[in-house]
Design a protein around this motif. Structure first.
Motif, mmCIF file in Angstrom:
data_model
loop_
_atom_site.group_PDB
_atom_site.id
_atom_site.type_symbol
_atom_site.label_atom_id
_atom_site.label_comp_id
_atom_site.label_asym_id
_atom_site.label_seq_id
_atom_site.Cartn_x
_atom_site.Cartn_y
_atom_site.Cartn_z
ATOM 1 N N ASP A 94 -52.823 27.656 -40.721
ATOM 2 C CA ASP A 94 -53.885 26.656 -40.739
ATOM 3 C C ASP A 94 -55.072 27.119 -41.576
ATOM 4 O O ASP A 94 -55.755 26.308 -42.197
ATOM 5 C CB ASP A 94 -54.336 26.365 -39.305
ATOM 6 C CG ASP A 94 -53.202 25.795 -38.475
ATOM 7 O OD1 ASP A 94 -52.907 24.604 -38.639
ATOM 8 O OD2 ASP A 94 -52.598 26.549 -37.691
ATOM 9 N N HIS A 95 -55.287 28.435 -41.575
ATOM 10 C CA HIS A 95 -56.372 29.029 -42.349
ATOM 11 C C HIS A 95 -55.940 30.429 -42.790
ATOM 12 O O HIS A 95 -55.060 31.030 -42.171
ATOM 13 C CB HIS A 95 -57.662 29.123 -41.524
ATOM 14 C CG HIS A 95 -58.074 27.836 -40.892
ATOM 15 N ND1 HIS A 95 -58.742 26.845 -41.586
ATOM 16 C CD2 HIS A 95 -57.898 27.367 -39.622
ATOM 17 C CE1 HIS A 95 -58.966 25.830 -40.780
ATOM 18 N NE2 HIS A 95 -58.465 26.105 -39.587
ATOM 19 N N GLU A 142 -47.469 33.403 -36.493
ATOM 20 C CA GLU A 142 -47.673 31.992 -36.836
ATOM 21 C C GLU A 142 -46.858 31.083 -35.917
ATOM 22 O O GLU A 142 -47.385 30.109 -35.347
ATOM 23 C CB GLU A 142 -47.275 31.759 -38.295
ATOM 24 C CG GLU A 142 -47.439 30.339 -38.770
ATOM 25 C CD GLU A 142 -46.998 30.163 -40.229
ATOM 26 O OE1 GLU A 142 -47.081 29.026 -40.705
ATOM 27 O OE2 GLU A 142 -46.583 31.158 -40.858
ATOM 28 N N HIS A 202 -48.468 28.427 -33.032
ATOM 29 C CA HIS A 202 -48.163 27.003 -33.084
ATOM 30 C C HIS A 202 -47.341 26.563 -31.872
ATOM 31 O O HIS A 202 -47.526 25.452 -31.352
ATOM 32 C CB HIS A 202 -47.429 26.678 -34.382
ATOM 33 C CG HIS A 202 -48.328 26.735 -35.581
ATOM 34 N ND1 HIS A 202 -47.855 26.863 -36.872
ATOM 35 C CD2 HIS A 202 -49.686 26.692 -35.694
ATOM 36 C CE1 HIS A 202 -48.872 26.881 -37.724
ATOM 37 N NE2 HIS A 202 -49.989 26.786 -37.024
ATOM 38 N N PRO A 244 -54.270 26.634 -33.375
ATOM 39 C CA PRO A 244 -54.252 26.937 -34.811
ATOM 40 C C PRO A 244 -54.042 28.425 -35.088
ATOM 41 O O PRO A 244 -54.439 29.284 -34.287
ATOM 42 C CB PRO A 244 -55.641 26.476 -35.281
ATOM 43 C CG PRO A 244 -56.111 25.516 -34.239
ATOM 44 C CD PRO A 244 -55.538 26.016 -32.951
#
Length: 214
Positions: A198-199, A174, A178, A183
């Protein structure tokens, strides 16, 4: 609309821990290193760079041997064989729907792999399942010595991607996504956790409708 999907490998597309720790132990024995890996230790190290593994070994009582241990772990990456004598996968768990999902996604998007693994490991994964043709490019720590964020940037720039996403299973993935400015899609079924993805997907096949909506 996204133009590229970049995947982490361990904990996202497969779990090879059952084979990898045995391969590392065979390499330690060949090189006269007394350290031995367990499944649990190997699972813990999955997704880490060799720099991080070395630092952790030094902190947990293996300071004298840490350099040799990670050197052998790294060099054995090119020797990985995840098939038996009949060519069947052994000691690895491919996540549900992986091959079908990759094949379907490759018809619409460019696919990539960026991992913290040693050089040769991604190639062994692709060779095991005969899927090298599905991926436009790959990159790893073992080849560049760079962080995952930097390797993601390399792949994005090298392939002229303007709207890529990164799929991984850990907080490190993650942060890397970023930091690279793209994303992050969290593979909830994997080996780690994330904090502000983000998802989220709960199986690989979830990527098909998700990517269509982005």
């Amino acid at each position: 609309m996204i133009d590229g999907i970049i995947f982490d490998l361990d904990g996202t597309l497969w779990n090879s821990t059952g084979a990898t720790y045995l391969i590392w132990n065979e390499a330690f024995e060949r090189n006269g290193i007394p350290y031995r890996m367990t499944y649990e230790k190997a699972l813990h190290f999955m997704g880490m760079t060799m720099h991080t593994i070395k630092a952790e070994l030094e902190e947990t009582g293996y300071a004298d041997d840490a350099e040799r241990i990670v050197s052998v772990m790294s060099s054995s990456s090119s020797e990985y064989k995840f098939t038996d004598e009949h060519g069947n996968p052994k000691g690895v768990v491919l996540y549900d729907g992986c091959l079908d999902t990759l094949r379907r996604l490759s018809k619409r998007y460019k696919l990539f792999i960026v991992s913290n693994c040693g050089s040769g490991y991604i190639e062994s994964f692709m060779e095991t399942f005969n899927i090298a043709s599905l991926f436009a490019d790959i990159e790893c720590f073992g080849r560049t010595g760079l962080s995952k964020a930097d390797n993601i940037r390399l792949v994005v720039e090298r392939n002229g991607l303007e709207s890529a996403v990164y799929v991984g299973d850990t907080a490190g993935d993650e942060r890397s996504a970023h930091s690279a400015g793209i994303p992050f899609i969290y593979a909830n079924y994997g080996l780690g956790e994330a904090f502000c993805p983000d998802h989220i997907i709960y199986s690989l096949c979830d990527l098909i409708p998700l990517c269509s909506s982005l």
